[in-house]
Design a protein around this motif. Structure first.
Motif, mmCIF file in Angstrom:
data_model
loop_
_atom_site.group_PDB
_atom_site.id
_atom_site.type_symbol
_atom_site.label_atom_id
_atom_site.label_comp_id
_atom_site.label_asym_id
_atom_site.label_seq_id
_atom_site.Cartn_x
_atom_site.Cartn_y
_atom_site.Cartn_z
ATOM 1 N N VAL A 66 0.910 -1.261 0.129
ATOM 2 C CA VAL A 66 0.023 -0.051 0.111
ATOM 3 C C VAL A 66 0.835 1.064 -0.135
ATOM 4 C CG1 VAL A 66 -1.791 1.226 1.351
ATOM 5 C CG2 VAL A 66 -1.810 -1.160 1.183
ATOM 6 N N ALA A 67 0.529 2.087 -0.996
ATOM 7 C CA ALA A 67 1.519 3.340 -0.876
ATOM 8 C C ALA A 67 0.438 4.656 -0.938
ATOM 9 C CB ALA A 67 2.196 3.368 -2.287
ATOM 10 N N LEU A 68 1.291 5.822 -0.578
ATOM 11 C CA LEU A 68 0.499 6.946 -0.495
ATOM 12 C C LEU A 68 0.934 7.808 -1.673
ATOM 13 C CD1 LEU A 68 0.171 8.364 2.836
ATOM 14 C CD2 LEU A 68 -1.833 8.452 1.303
ATOM 15 N N ILE A 69 0.265 8.401 -2.635
ATOM 16 C CA ILE A 69 0.819 9.174 -3.864
ATOM 17 C C ILE A 69 1.083 10.606 -3.205
ATOM 18 C CG2 ILE A 69 -1.170 10.491 -4.782
ATOM 19 C CD1 ILE A 69 -0.319 9.046 -7.363
ATOM 20 N N LEU B 50 -0.047 13.103 7.617
ATOM 21 C CA LEU B 50 -0.694 12.533 8.749
ATOM 22 C C LEU B 50 -1.207 10.966 8.507
ATOM 23 C CD1 LEU B 50 -1.409 13.147 11.617
ATOM 24 C CD2 LEU B 50 -3.595 14.294 10.621
ATOM 25 N N ALA B 51 -1.758 11.113 7.119
ATOM 26 C CA ALA B 51 -2.216 9.712 6.798
ATOM 27 C C ALA B 51 -1.152 8.806 6.714
ATOM 28 C CB ALA B 51 -2.827 9.779 5.340
ATOM 29 N N SER B 52 0.078 9.099 6.365
ATOM 30 C CA SER B 52 1.337 8.402 6.147
ATOM 31 C C SER B 52 1.415 7.763 7.686
ATOM 32 C CB SER B 52 2.500 9.140 5.550
ATOM 33 O OG SER B 52 3.537 8.455 5.566
ATOM 34 N N SER B 53 1.566 8.761 8.637
ATOM 35 C CA SER B 53 1.867 8.358 9.967
ATOM 36 C C SER B 53 0.931 7.330 10.516
ATOM 37 C CB SER B 53 2.223 9.522 10.909
ATOM 38 O OG SER B 53 1.108 10.179 10.966
ATOM 39 N N MET B 54 -0.333 7.360 10.015
ATOM 40 C CA MET B 54 -1.450 6.410 10.595
ATOM 41 C C MET B 54 -1.207 5.137 10.027
ATOM 42 S SD MET B 54 -4.751 9.144 10.570
ATOM 43 C CE MET B 54 -5.977 7.884 11.214
ATOM 44 N N VAL C 47 4.286 0.972 2.119
ATOM 45 C CA VAL C 47 5.433 0.887 1.828
ATOM 46 C C VAL C 47 5.734 2.540 1.764
ATOM 47 C CG1 VAL C 47 5.622 -1.183 0.591
ATOM 48 C CG2 VAL C 47 4.694 0.710 -1.010
ATOM 49 N N GLY C 48 4.990 3.496 1.884
ATOM 50 C CA GLY C 48 5.375 4.878 1.909
ATOM 51 C C GLY C 48 4.756 5.797 0.686
ATOM 52 N N TYR C 49 5.554 6.777 0.373
ATOM 53 C CA TYR C 49 5.201 7.567 -0.780
ATOM 54 C C TYR C 49 5.644 7.211 -2.035
ATOM 55 C CZ TYR C 49 4.355 11.364 2.882
ATOM 56 O OH TYR C 49 4.044 12.005 4.073
ATOM 57 N N ILE C 50 4.700 7.334 -3.040
ATOM 58 C CA ILE C 50 5.162 6.980 -4.251
ATOM 59 C C ILE C 50 4.820 8.320 -5.045
ATOM 60 C CG2 ILE C 50 5.101 4.749 -4.447
ATOM 61 C CD1 ILE C 50 2.572 4.947 -6.528
ATOM 62 N N GLU C 51 5.340 8.730 -6.324
ATOM 63 C CA GLU C 51 5.139 9.682 -7.148
ATOM 64 C C GLU C 51 4.144 9.263 -8.296
ATOM 65 O OE1 GLU C 51 7.961 12.794 -8.291
ATOM 66 O OE2 GLU C 51 9.479 11.501 -7.413
ATOM 67 N N ALA D 166 3.752 -0.558 -6.219
ATOM 68 C CA ALA D 166 2.661 -0.854 -5.136
ATOM 69 C C ALA D 166 1.551 -1.580 -5.718
ATOM 70 C CB ALA D 166 2.415 0.797 -4.583
ATOM 71 N N ASP D 167 0.743 -2.058 -4.886
ATOM 72 C CA ASP D 167 -0.433 -2.648 -5.339
ATOM 73 C C ASP D 167 -1.942 -2.000 -5.169
ATOM 74 O OD1 ASP D 167 1.032 -5.301 -6.046
ATOM 75 O OD2 ASP D 167 1.145 -5.554 -3.834
ATOM 76 N N VAL D 168 -1.853 -1.036 -4.131
ATOM 77 C CA VAL D 168 -2.603 -0.116 -3.672
ATOM 78 C C VAL D 168 -2.155 1.168 -3.777
ATOM 79 C CG1 VAL D 168 -4.400 0.097 -1.902
ATOM 80 C CG2 VAL D 168 -3.785 -2.045 -2.618
ATOM 81 N N VAL D 169 -2.680 2.085 -4.436
ATOM 82 C CA VAL D 169 -2.111 3.511 -4.389
ATOM 83 C C VAL D 169 -3.382 4.435 -3.812
ATOM 84 C CG1 VAL D 169 -1.132 5.247 -5.530
ATOM 85 C CG2 VAL D 169 -0.407 3.147 -6.139
ATOM 86 N N VAL D 170 -2.970 5.059 -2.689
ATOM 87 C CA VAL D 170 -4.142 5.827 -2.053
ATOM 88 C C VAL D 170 -3.886 7.401 -2.355
ATOM 89 C CG1 VAL D 170 -4.885 6.626 0.146
ATOM 90 C CG2 VAL D 170 -4.275 4.328 -0.113
#
Lengths: 379, 379
Positions: B221-224, B239-243, B253-257, B266-270
C-alpha cells in the motif's frame, strides 16, 4: 561582481546564470548543456556558478580517472564523480571562456537534494543556487536555471528576488507537449493546499505569461476539476472559479477535466500544485509505459523485428515532438526575475533546453510583463 | 419482488442488477452488454432495471425509425433515441428472458446526468439506479452496475446500502491497466478534500480489496505524493502516512510519485479523489493522444501507409491490453454491497466489462471480506 559587470561580451547579450552544481549529473551535464546553448544562441552569455576548482577540473582532468593528474591541473579538493569533458568540448569550453561569453563564478557551497528548503534558506546563502539567484537580483544576469532542490529554489527565490506585487506565492508552470494546441499548466508542485485566492493569482499570471511568451491574445484560462457529473470539485476550486468569472481582464472558460489537457480547449490550466504534479507525472508515466510497450511489440518475431527497424525511426520523430524530457525546464513565475527549474535527472541535452527556456523568458521580459499587466488587473 | 425471489434461474447463479437507463447510450448499450455478459458467464443472471416499455420496445421496434410501428408493439411513450436491436440480438434477448436468466424490472424514473446528487436522493427513489441498489439491499441481486450520475450513485448507495462499519465514505477504485504489476488506485473521484482519516481508511479497504480480488498476500500500500525533493505533500497526506505506518495489519510502503504508478512499486495507491480523478483522466488523455499521433505517422507517404497496414494490427493488441476503455468499471467500495460504476460514455463492449467486474466482485464476496477484515484491523 565588478569583473562581471565590466565584461564587454555580456553587453547586448542575454545573460543566464546557471547553477552548475545542481542535478544528478552536475557539473558535467550542466557544463556541456551550457556549451550547447551557447552554440545555438549567438545572443546568449552564460555565467556558470559553482565550485571553481571542480568546474575547471573538467577541462584539465583526463578521461581515465586512474591516470595520474597532469602538472597543469589546479589543486582540487576531490576528483569529480563525472568523467571530464571530451577533447572537442574542452576546446569549445576554452574558446567560449576566452571570448567572455562563458564565465565561471565561484560558489563554495551546494544545496543538496536532501537539504530541507528551510535549512537551505538559513545556511546555504553561499551555494551555487543562491549565488545564481543573487546574480539575477543584482541585474548581472537576466535569469537563472537550476536542476537542484525545488523547494530550496522556491524559498531562496522568494527570499532573494522577492515576489511580484499582488502575488502571494510563486507557481511552477510548463508547457505540456502536444501535437497541437499545447497549454501551460500551473501550479506543478510549488504549492500544496492552494487557497482559492492562490488559484486565482495563478490564473492571472498564467494568462499574462502565455500572452507574452506565445503571443496569444486573450489566452483561454481554465480550472481543472473532476468530471461534470461528479460532485463538482472542492470548495477552493469553486470559489476560485467565481473569482475568475468576475475578472474582466482575462478570458476564463470554466472547468476542464484531466482528459481535456490535450484537446486544445485551454491555453492556461490552473490547479493546485499537488494535483498538477501528480497529473503531470502520471502522464509522463503513461507515455513512458506506452513507448516501452511499443518497442517491445517488435521483439516478438523475426518479421516484426524487421518491421521495427523500419518503423522505429518514424516513432523517434514523434517521441522527440512530445516526449516531456525534450521539453525540460519549468518556469517559476511570480518572482521578480526569471527562474527556470530543470528536472533533477536531466542530461546535458535536456538541461540545455532549460537554459533555452530561460533565454527566451529573459528576451521576452516575462517578469516585467507580469508586473505591469498585474498592475492593470489587480490595482 | 416476490416474482424475482421465486425465479429458479436465479438460484445458484450470481445475479447482477443493471441500471439499464444510465449512461450516454442507454438503454441499447446496456441491454446489448447484458446479453454479452450472459453469453460469457454461464453462472450469471441479470436483472435489467428500467422503463419496461422502452426496454421491450428494443425487441419490437424495427431498425428504421421511420417505419410505422408494427401491431404487436407495446404502447411506448416515445420512440427511444437509440435504434432497436439487430435481429440476432432480439433472438438472444428473447431466449434469455424465457430461460429466466434475464429479467426486466420496471423503474418509472431515471436519474439524469444533470441531476444534483442531493436532488436524486430526495426525488429519485423510483429511478432505475435507486431500484437497482434496492435489489442489492434486499438480497435479490448480489451487486449492481450503473453508467449514470456518479454523485447520485454514491449518495443513493450510501443511503440505501449503508456503509461498512468504521468507514466514513465510499471510495471509487479501479485497476490501472499496465503490462505488468498493475495497481488499484483509490479514491478516483468520490471524495474531494479527503482528511487523513479518510485516506487511512482508503488504504485499509484497498488492501483488503486487492487481497480478495487478486489473491495477493499483504499487498503493498502506498500514498501518492509530490516528488521527494519537493515540500513533501499536504498536512493530510503526511498525517495519513503516519497512521498507515502504525497499522500492523497492512503492508505500507510509503510515498510514491505519479510516474511510479506503472513501475510495479505498489499494489494499492491511495490519494484524494480530486487528485486521483485528474491523474487518471490525464493518463487517459496522454494515451489517447499518443495513439492518435502514432496512427497519424503512417498517413504521411505511400510507403508509410503500407508499413502502417502491417504494424497497426500489432498495435491493436497492445491497445486492447492497456486501453482504459477496455477496463471499464470502477468499484465503489466501503458500501454494504457490490456497486460498479461504468464510464458514462461506455459502449456495449465496455459496459459489459463493468458487468463482469460486478460478477467477479459478487463471486468473491468482496463486501463480506471488507467487513470481516476491517473488524480485525479496526476494532
Amino acid at each position: 561582481m565588478s569583473l562581471l559587470t565590466t565584461n564587454t561580451a555580456l553587453v547586448g547579450r542575454v545573460t543566464v546564470a546557471v547553477d552548475a552544481m545542481g542535478g544528478d549529473f552536475a557539473p558535467q551535464a550542466t557544463v556541456i548543456a551550457a556549451l550547447e546553448s551557447l552554440k545555438r544562441n549567438e545572443a546568449l552569455s552564460i555565467i556558470l556558478v559553482g565550485d571553481q576548482s571542480k568546474l575547471e577540473a573538467l577541462l584539465y582532468l583526463n578521461f581515465d580517472k586512474n591516470t595520474p593528474l597532469s602538472g597543469d591541473m589546479p589543486i582540487v579538493s576531490e576528483v569529480p564523480d563525472n568523467p571530464p569533458l571530451a577533447p572537442h568540448l574542452k576546446t569549445l569550453f576554452t574558446a567560449y571562456k576566452e571570448s567572455g561569453r562563458l564565465i565561471i563564478h565561484h560558489a563554495p557551497d551546494v544545496v543538496l537534494m536532501s537539504d530541507r528548503p528551510s535549512r537551505a534558506l538559513r545556511r546555504k546563502q553561499n551555494s551555487s543556487m543562491a549565488i545564481a539567484l543573487q546574480l539575477v537580483k543584482d541585474g548581472v544576469a537576466g535569469g537563472c536555471v537550476s536542476a537542484g532542490n525545488t523547494g530550496a529554489l522556491m524559498l531562496l527565490g522568494r527570499s532573494i528576488l522577492g515576489m511580484c506585487p499582488g502575488i502571494d506565492r510563486p507557481a511552477i508552470t510548463k508547457k505540456l507537449p502536444a501535437p497541437k494546441g499545447s497549454c501551460y499548466v500551473l501550479d506543478l508542485g510549488a504549492n500544496v493546499d492552494s487557497t482559492a485566492e492562490h488559484l486565482y493569482q495563478f490564473g492571472l499570471m498564467g494568462s499574462i505569461l502565455v500572452e507574452t511568451l506565445e503571443g496569444i491574445d486573450k489566452p483561454r484560462v481554465a480550472l481543472i476539476n473532476v468530471g461534470e457529473e461528479e460532485i463538482k470539485g472542492s470548495e477552493q476550486v469553486r470559489l476560485a472559479s467565481s473569482m475568475l468569472v468576475e475578472c474582466d481582464g482575462i478570458n476564463y472558460v470554466g472547468y476542464i477535466e484531466g482528459s481535456d489537457l490535450f484537446n486544445d480547449v485551454a491555453d492556461v490550466v490552473v490547479c493546485d500544485g499537488f494535483v498538477g504534479n501528480i497529473a503531470l507525472k502520471t502522464g509522463e508515466g503513461v507515455a513512458k509505459l506506452l513507448y516501452q510497450s511499443l518497442f517491445r511489440i517488435f521483439e516478438a518475431h523475426w518479421y516484426t523485428r524487421i518491421l521495427g527497424k523500419l518503423v522505429i525511426p518514424l516513432f523517434r520523430r514523434l517521441l522527440k515532438k512530445i516526449d516531456p524530457a525534450k521539453h525540460n525546464g519549468a518556469l517559476f513565475i511570480g518572482l521578480q526575475g526569471v527562474v527556470v527549474k530543470s528536472h533533477g535527472n536531466a542530461d546535458a541535452e535536456a538541461f540545455s533546453c532549460a537554459i533555452d527556456q530561460a533565454f527566451n523568458e529573459v528576451e521576452r521580459k516575462v517578469p516585467d510583463m507580469i508586473n505591469s499587466r498585474l498592475d492593470e488587473l489587480l490595482f
